[in-house]
Write an enzyme that holds these catalytic residues in place. Sequence first.
Site, PDB file in Angstrom:
ATOM      1  N   CYS A   7       0.870  -1.186   0.000  1.00 14.40           N
ATOM      2  CA  CYS A   7       0.000   0.000   0.000  1.00 14.40           C
ATOM      3  C   CYS A   7       0.905   1.234   0.000  1.00 14.40           C
ATOM      4  O   CYS A   7       2.073   1.146  -0.395  1.00 14.40           O
ATOM      5  CB  CYS A   7      -0.976  -0.024   1.175  1.00 14.40           C
ATOM      6  N   ASN A  10       2.278   1.495   4.388  1.00 13.90           N
ATOM      7  CA  ASN A  10       2.558   0.223   5.086  1.00 13.90           C
ATOM      8  C   ASN A  10       2.238   0.306   6.582  1.00 13.90           C
ATOM      9  O   ASN A  10       2.908  -0.318   7.411  1.00 13.90           O
ATOM     10  CB  ASN A  10       4.015  -0.239   4.869  1.00 13.90           C
ATOM     11  N   CYS A  12      -1.474   0.779   7.348  1.00 11.25           N
ATOM     12  CA  CYS A  12      -2.918   0.514   7.452  1.00 11.25           C
ATOM     13  C   CYS A  12      -3.333  -0.719   6.640  1.00 11.25           C
ATOM     14  O   CYS A  12      -3.582  -1.786   7.199  1.00 11.25           O
ATOM     15  CB  CYS A  12      -3.735   1.722   7.005  1.00 11.25           C
ATOM     16  N   ARG A  13      -3.404  -0.578   5.311  1.00 13.66           N
ATOM     17  CA  ARG A  13      -3.997  -1.653   4.499  1.00 13.66           C
ATOM     18  C   ARG A  13      -3.112  -2.883   4.348  1.00 13.66           C
ATOM     19  O   ARG A  13      -3.562  -4.009   4.604  1.00 13.66           O
ATOM     20  CB  ARG A  13      -4.384  -1.099   3.122  1.00 13.66           C
ATOM     21  N   SER A  14      -1.863  -2.692   3.921  1.00  8.06           N
ATOM     22  CA  SER A  14      -1.042  -3.897   3.680  1.00  8.06           C
ATOM     23  C   SER A  14      -0.667  -4.653   4.962  1.00  8.06           C
ATOM     24  O   SER A  14      -0.611  -5.887   4.929  1.00  8.06           O
ATOM     25  CB  SER A  14       0.177  -3.587   2.801  1.00  8.06           C
ATOM     26  N   ASP A 123      -8.127   3.912   0.956  1.00 11.63           N
ATOM     27  CA  ASP A 123      -7.185   4.362   1.987  1.00 11.63           C
ATOM     28  C   ASP A 123      -7.971   4.868   3.205  1.00 11.63           C
ATOM     29  O   ASP A 123      -8.749   5.817   3.085  1.00 11.63           O
ATOM     30  CB  ASP A 123      -6.342   5.489   1.389  1.00 11.63           C
TER      31      ASP A 123
HETATM   32  P1  4NP Z   1      -1.803   2.826   4.045  1.00 12.32           P
HETATM   33  O1  4NP Z   1      -2.438   4.187   4.602  1.00 12.32           O
HETATM   34  O2  4NP Z   1      -1.232   3.136   2.681  1.00 12.32           O
HETATM   35  O3  4NP Z   1      -2.951   1.882   3.979  1.00 12.32           O
HETATM   36  O4  4NP Z   1      -0.736   2.416   5.036  1.00 12.32           O
HETATM   37  C1  4NP Z   1      -1.728   5.392   4.674  1.00 12.32           C
HETATM   38  C2  4NP Z   1      -0.837   5.585   5.703  1.00 12.32           C
HETATM   39  C3  4NP Z   1      -0.154   6.791   5.800  1.00 12.32           C
HETATM   40  C4  4NP Z   1      -0.367   7.768   4.854  1.00 12.32           C
HETATM   41  C5  4NP Z   1      -1.255   7.563   3.804  1.00 12.32           C
HETATM   42  C6  4NP Z   1      -1.926   6.354   3.715  1.00 12.32           C
HETATM   43  N1  4NP Z   1       0.308   9.002   4.972  1.00 12.32           N
HETATM   44  O5  4NP Z   1       0.015   9.914   4.172  1.00 12.32           O
HETATM   45  O6  4NP Z   1       1.174   9.156   5.846  1.00 12.32           O
END
Ligand code: 4NP
Length: 154
Positions: A7, A10, A12-14, A123
């Site tokens: 993702c 790294n 939240c989703r992955s 997201d």
């Molecule tokens: P992820 O979510 O891609 O599912 O881990 C996010 C985590 C952090 C950010 C964006 C999306 N960020 O902008 O810091």
Amino acid sequence: MRILFVCLGNICRSPTAEGVLRQQLQAAGLADRVQVASAGTGDWHVGNPPDSRTCAAARARGYDLSAQRAQQVKASHFSEYDLILAMDNSNLRDLQALRPSGTSGELDLFLRRYGAALDEVPDPYYRGAEGFEQVLDLIEAACRELVVDIKGRI
Ligand code: 4NP
């Protein structure tokens, strides 16, 4: 077989996909046959545990993500993993741009390949609790399809 979920951050989703798949593989007796990991296209959270909201939502469904630490995708991952699964189209485009020529591992959108109502895992970072529940719903369903696919491959 080696699988990498990817993702953006790294956190939240992955990491959720990593924890859910690991547990489903354990339940299917396949944990020792499949290596599972996750990574982000971005480097902001490298070395950090998953987001506290991600951990709490996962824990409520019986998944412990607390030992995971964020890493950024790197070129060597494309030869170290057989299957790289992106959470959204932006992640997929970034991975396609990063992929060294000549690497044969499969690269695809996770939900497109493992039949779901949506093509992308939205997201949840700037959303409320329902965003994290939706991530878990989509990932649990897609991982069930992925485990069926894995059983046919190994
Ligand atoms: P992820 O979510 O891609 O599912 O881990 C996010 C985590 C952090 C950010 C964006 C999306 N960020 O902008 O810091």
